[in-house]
Design a protein around this motif. Structure first.
Motif, PDB file in Angstrom:
ATOM      1  N   PRO A  50       5.496  -5.239  11.087  1.00 57.59           N
ATOM      2  CA  PRO A  50       6.416  -5.657  10.019  1.00 57.59           C
ATOM      3  C   PRO A  50       7.076  -4.463   9.332  1.00 57.59           C
ATOM      4  CG  PRO A  50       4.141  -5.854   9.268  1.00 57.59           C
ATOM      5  CD  PRO A  50       4.081  -5.286  10.650  1.00 57.59           C
ATOM      6  N   HIS A  56      -1.923   2.295  -3.633  1.00 58.70           N
ATOM      7  CA  HIS A  56      -1.016   1.574  -2.734  1.00 58.70           C
ATOM      8  C   HIS A  56       0.066   0.808  -3.499  1.00 58.70           C
ATOM      9  CE1 HIS A  56       0.483  -0.158   0.819  1.00 58.70           C
ATOM     10  NE2 HIS A  56      -0.151  -1.295   0.774  1.00 58.70           N
ATOM     11  N   GLU A  62       6.280  10.379  -5.756  1.00 57.43           N
ATOM     12  CA  GLU A  62       6.858   9.093  -6.159  1.00 57.43           C
ATOM     13  C   GLU A  62       7.185   9.050  -7.653  1.00 57.43           C
ATOM     14  OE1 GLU A  62       5.355   5.588  -4.268  1.00 57.43           O
ATOM     15  OE2 GLU A  62       4.507   6.742  -2.622  1.00 57.43           O
ATOM     16  N   GLU A  70      -3.826   0.019   5.478  1.00 60.51           N
ATOM     17  CA  GLU A  70      -2.835  -0.786   4.751  1.00 60.51           C
ATOM     18  C   GLU A  70      -1.557   0.043   4.600  1.00 60.51           C
ATOM     19  OE1 GLU A  70      -4.425  -1.431   0.803  1.00 60.51           O
ATOM     20  OE2 GLU A  70      -4.514   0.708   0.387  1.00 60.51           O
ATOM     21  N   LYS A  71      -1.673   1.372   4.779  1.00 62.65           N
ATOM     22  CA  LYS A  71      -0.518   2.271   4.656  1.00 62.65           C
ATOM     23  C   LYS A  71       0.197   2.302   6.003  1.00 62.65           C
ATOM     24  CE  LYS A  71      -1.850   3.514   0.487  1.00 62.65           C
ATOM     25  NZ  LYS A  71      -2.794   4.539   0.167  1.00 62.65           N
ATOM     26  N   LEU A  72       1.486   2.648   5.953  1.00 65.57           N
ATOM     27  CA  LEU A  72       2.362   2.439   7.115  1.00 65.57           C
ATOM     28  C   LEU A  72       1.757   2.864   8.467  1.00 65.57           C
ATOM     29  CD1 LEU A  72       5.248   1.618   8.126  1.00 65.57           C
ATOM     30  CD2 LEU A  72       5.845   4.008   7.884  1.00 65.57           C
ATOM     31  N   ARG A 123      10.388  -4.682   0.225  1.00 61.98           N
ATOM     32  CA  ARG A 123       9.539  -4.452  -0.942  1.00 61.98           C
ATOM     33  C   ARG A 123      10.430  -4.463  -2.190  1.00 61.98           C
ATOM     34  NH1 ARG A 123       6.601   1.279  -0.794  1.00 61.98           N
ATOM     35  NH2 ARG A 123       4.935   0.171   0.262  1.00 61.98           N
ATOM     36  N   ASN A 136      11.830   4.976   8.348  1.00 68.58           N
ATOM     37  CA  ASN A 136      10.677   4.159   8.749  1.00 68.58           C
ATOM     38  C   ASN A 136      10.820   3.612  10.166  1.00 68.58           C
ATOM     39  OD1 ASN A 136       9.484   4.563   6.266  1.00 68.58           O
ATOM     40  ND2 ASN A 136      10.246   2.653   5.389  1.00 68.58           N
ATOM     41  N   TYR A 182       2.034 -10.286   3.457  1.00 70.07           N
ATOM     42  CA  TYR A 182       2.918 -10.540   4.597  1.00 70.07           C
ATOM     43  C   TYR A 182       3.083 -12.033   4.845  1.00 70.07           C
ATOM     44  CZ  TYR A 182       2.237  -5.566   5.331  1.00 70.07           C
ATOM     45  OH  TYR A 182       2.193  -4.207   5.153  1.00 70.07           O
ATOM     46  N   HIS A 191      12.092  -1.102  -3.720  1.00 70.51           N
ATOM     47  CA  HIS A 191      11.754  -0.163  -2.643  1.00 70.51           C
ATOM     48  C   HIS A 191      12.554   1.139  -2.760  1.00 70.51           C
ATOM     49  CE1 HIS A 191      10.953   0.050   2.010  1.00 70.51           C
ATOM     50  NE2 HIS A 191      10.445   1.070   1.347  1.00 70.51           N
ATOM     51  N   TYR A 202       9.773  -3.253   6.542  1.00 68.18           N
ATOM     52  CA  TYR A 202      10.436  -3.811   5.358  1.00 68.18           C
ATOM     53  C   TYR A 202      11.943  -3.567   5.415  1.00 68.18           C
ATOM     54  CZ  TYR A 202       5.719  -3.709   3.210  1.00 68.18           C
ATOM     55  OH  TYR A 202       4.389  -3.873   2.924  1.00 68.18           O
ATOM     56  N   ARG A 217      10.925   8.442   4.366  1.00 73.21           N
ATOM     57  CA  ARG A 217       9.764   9.079   3.748  1.00 73.21           C
ATOM     58  C   ARG A 217       9.623  10.492   4.323  1.00 73.21           C
ATOM     59  NH1 ARG A 217      10.736   5.726   0.831  1.00 73.21           N
ATOM     60  NH2 ARG A 217       9.428   4.136  -0.165  1.00 73.21           N
ATOM     61  N   ASN A 256       4.364  11.896   1.403  1.00 77.78           N
ATOM     62  CA  ASN A 256       3.483  10.976   2.145  1.00 77.78           C
ATOM     63  C   ASN A 256       2.575  11.730   3.110  1.00 77.78           C
ATOM     64  OD1 ASN A 256       5.712   9.188   1.196  1.00 77.78           O
ATOM     65  ND2 ASN A 256       4.531   7.648   2.297  1.00 77.78           N
TER      66      ASN A 256
END
Ligand code: NAD
Ligand code: TYD
Length: 351
Positions: free
Chosen positions: A211, A89, A133, A194-196, A287, A255, A347, A290, A213, A220, A185
């Motif tokens: 939330p 992550h 990535e 915890e991932k989008l 982020r 996103n 957050y 990012h 970013y 993605r 992704n």
């Protein structure tokens, strides 16, 4: 029967891989190795011990544990390794990079060392599950090919890149039979919230704001987890020694657009649930570092491996959202003290 070591098999992609390959590859016996970190969950592998008595076993072990890993290789006489195990992550890597170096770099090198000792036979393959990535960020145009220079931005992607360089060095220096896949992704069942995508579903079901970013315009490239895993099997069986294969489904989304799709799908699926309210989008602090955009060109895997992603985004996201609604107990059980601490830290500026 082929005896295959799957590391990180209790995580998101790994557990989906174990289920899928036990079903599709009747001549594979799968030995799972997993340290069961916060992201690993034995529940993800429920039922496999009974269903596949002779073709499945689980070992709680750290890929960095030299003695334990070497003993396992000695005992099992593996025909190949597929290395999914990783700290995965990006946001956690920004909060604390060291464990990413330890697991993703040192752990991978430990597995390479064991393979170097026990895989004298050039037929035995080491498949490294890497990520798009490693290529860094794109602007509005273009896609990553296998020729794109590696240029990682986050501690996570830097650690995955380092691991890739070691994997390639082991083929050049020692002749180890290695292949690397770099996928975009993933989404689907059993992804840690915890991932989008699962994070947004969880927040929405808890009537919390979502939330996003920065301005939400980051892009993605998405693939359904089963398509990634079919590509993994192909790369393991048909990839050429020392080669890298990009895997993707040509499915780019901003996103903010993806979050809006999730909201629409949830509204549709939960229209009879009185306690569900349409969630608010909350733009929060971006982020650091990012990456703006990822886009995978999977042409080489399509041409050389016969890979082709089959699940459309529409079908995959609908299945995924239904799964999280129907398996609320699964994600509620893993939202522990550690998870709450992480979310609080990550957050803290968000409402
Ligand atoms: P995950 O975080 O859900 O699972 C990782 C698994 O590795 C967990 O079961 C964890 O317990 C295990 N693990 C962690 N450290 C370990 C250690 N030291 N020893 C043994 N086991 C350990 O991750 P994921 O999303 O399933 O990703 C799997 C692999 O795929 C990773 O290598 C990741 O870099 C790569 N990948 C992920 C994506 C994605 O979108 N999730 C995309 C491309 C590539
Ligand atoms: P993530 O699932 O962490 O995957 P990665 O960073 O490896 O691509 O994030 C996907 C995208 O969603 C990424 O651009 C960051 C963004 N994001 C948010 O906007 N809000 C969030 O709460 C999270 C977890 C991610």
């Amino acid at each position: 029967m082929k005896n295959i070591l799957v590391t990180g098999g209790a995580g998101f992609i790994g557990s989906n891989f174990v289920r899928r390959s036990l079903k599709l590859k009747k001549d594979w016996r799968i030995v799972v190795l997993d340290a069961l970190t916060y992201a690993g969950n034995l529940e993800n592998l429920n039922g496999l011990e009974d269903e596949y008595k002779d073709r499945y076993s689980f070992n709680k072990l750290d890929i960095k544990d030299k003695e334990g890993v070497f003993k396992l290789f000695e005992r099992e006489n593996f025909d190949g390794v597929i290395n999914f195990a990783a700290e995965s992550h990006v946001d956690r890597s920004i909060l604390g990079p060291l464990i990413f170096v330890e697991t993703n770099v040192l752990g991978t090198v430990n597995l390479l060392e064991a393979s170097r000792k026990y895989f004298k036979d050039g037929e035995k393959r080491f498949l490294q599950i890497s990520t798009d990535e490693v290529y860094g960020a794109l602007g509005e145009d273009g896609s990553f090919t296998e020729e794109t220079k590696v240029d990682p931005s986050s501690p996570y992607s830097a650690s995955k890149t380092s691991a890739d360089l070691f994997v390639l060095a082991y083929t050049r220096t020692y002749g180890l039979n290695v292949v690397i896949t770099r996928c975009c992704n993933n989404y689907g069942p059993y992804q840690f919230p915890e991932k989008l995508i699962p994070f947004m579903i969880k927040r929405a079901l808890d009537n919390e704001p979502l939330p996003v970013y920065g301005d939400g315009r980051n892009v993605r490239d998405w693939i359904y987890v089963d398509d990634h895993n079919d590509g993994t099997i192909l790369a393991f069986e048909k990839g050429k020694i020392g080669e890298v294969y990009n895997l993707g489904a040509r499915c780019e989304k901003r996103n903010i657009d993806l979050v809006k799709i999730i909201i629409e799908k949830l509204k549709n699926n939960l229209k009879d649930r009185k306690d569900f309210k349409e969630p608010q989008i909350n733009f929060v602090k971006d982020r650091p570092g990012h990456d703006f955009r990822y886009s995978i060109d999977p042409s080489k895997a399509e041409r050389e491996l016969g890979f082709k992603a089959k699940v459309s985004f529409e079908e995959g996201i609908e299945k995924t959202i239904k799964w999280y609604i129907e398996n609320e107990g699964w994600w509620r059980r893993i939202i522990s003290g550690e998870y709450l601490e992480y979310v609080k830290k990550q957050y803290e500026d968000a409402k």
